[in-house]
Design an enzyme around this catalytic site. Structure first.
Site, mmCIF file in Angstrom:
data_model
loop_
_atom_site.group_PDB
_atom_site.id
_atom_site.type_symbol
_atom_site.label_atom_id
_atom_site.label_comp_id
_atom_site.label_asym_id
_atom_site.label_seq_id
_atom_site.Cartn_x
_atom_site.Cartn_y
_atom_site.Cartn_z
ATOM 1 N N CYS A 80 -0.572 4.279 2.483
ATOM 2 C CA CYS A 80 -0.540 4.168 3.946
ATOM 3 C C CYS A 80 -0.220 2.733 4.326
ATOM 4 C CB CYS A 80 -1.843 4.664 4.559
ATOM 5 S SG CYS A 80 -3.341 4.063 3.768
ATOM 6 N N SER A 81 -1.217 1.960 4.757
ATOM 7 C CA SER A 81 -0.891 0.605 5.200
ATOM 8 C C SER A 81 -2.060 -0.348 4.971
ATOM 9 C CB SER A 81 -0.512 0.631 6.676
ATOM 10 O OG SER A 81 -1.574 1.222 7.402
ATOM 11 N N CYS A 82 -2.878 -0.115 3.912
ATOM 12 C CA CYS A 82 -4.044 -0.966 3.655
ATOM 13 C C CYS A 82 -3.587 -2.421 3.497
ATOM 14 C CB CYS A 82 -4.783 -0.508 2.413
ATOM 15 S SG CYS A 82 -5.423 1.160 2.586
ATOM 16 N N CYS A 91 0.893 -1.159 0.000
ATOM 17 C CA CYS A 91 0.000 0.000 0.000
ATOM 18 C C CYS A 91 0.925 1.200 0.000
ATOM 19 C CB CYS A 91 -0.908 0.030 1.232
ATOM 20 S SG CYS A 91 -1.802 1.598 1.336
#
Ligand code: FE
Length: 215
Positions: free
Chosen positions: A118-120, A115
């Protein structure tokens, strides 16, 4: 800010620090205690959530689906066509609307998930994400130099294998379906599922073997 005020702010800062435990886990516990006391959080909410994610929602959900796809070609087709429906059919606690897309490795194709924004991460099927997945370095380099990143995970792609990098978002998350390891004919789904590692479902590991890669 006048010097008097900045001194006051610095004093307050020091004061706060002197009351907060230095260890991050203890700080978190202190924060949790305050939130519970103020009624923002139910008493066992955090423990229940952690238990649920470590016991029920971990990477085994993804591994079970992959083991089924390896043993049942119809299921594999369904997983490719409509991943959320296939997940829901095997694991009813996963919502039919869960935004998951299964991407399949093959002899000429390797898939990698990131991602960049961000951090999906598909928490519901892979459990908690590893800390490196959220790092700025991984997020930038997975796109710029996927082969270099793979090499650092000990994965060297054979010549002629294309790398596809999938950028996750909040409404589209990916899971890599690794190739079935050789030498596993006749294995039960349970035994096959135990071979599937978290990193292989992110795509940083390509080859699974009957000996787990320990990731
Ligand atoms: Fe994200």
């Amino acid at each position: 800010m006048s010097s008097h005020h900045s001194e006051k702010a610095a004093h307050l800062h020091r004061e706060l620090h002197s009351h907060l435990p230095p260890d991050p886990a203890l700080r978190l516990k202190a924060l949790e205690t305050v939130l519970v006391r103020k009624g923002f959080l139910a008493e066992h909410a955090v423990d229940d959530w952690l238990d649920d994610y470590s016991e029920n929602v971990g990477p085994m959900n993804g591994a079970r689906v992959i083991a089924r796809a390896w043993t049942d070609p119809d299921f594999a087709e369904r997983l490719a066509d409509d991943s959320p429906a296939a997940f829901h059919a095997l694991i009813p606690t996963i919502d039919k609307g869960y935004p998951i897309v299964a991407v399949f490795n093959g002899p000429q194709v390797h898939n990698l998930i990131v991602c960049t924004l961000c951090s999906c991460y598909p928490l519901g099927v892979l459990g908690m994400s590893p800390s490196w997945y959220k790092s700025v370095e991984y997020r930038a380099r997975a796109v710029r130099d996927p082969r270099g990143v793979l090499a650092e995970f000990g994965t060297t792609l054979p010549p002629g294998v294309d790398v596809r990098v999938w950028d996750s978002t909040s409404d589209r998350r990916y899971m890599v379906v690794p190739e079935r390891p050789r030498g596993t004919d006749g294995w039960s789904e349970e035994a096959l599922a135990a071979l599937v590692t978290r990193n292989s479902m992110i795509g940083t590991v390509r080859d699974l073997s009957p000996v787990a890669d320990g990731s």
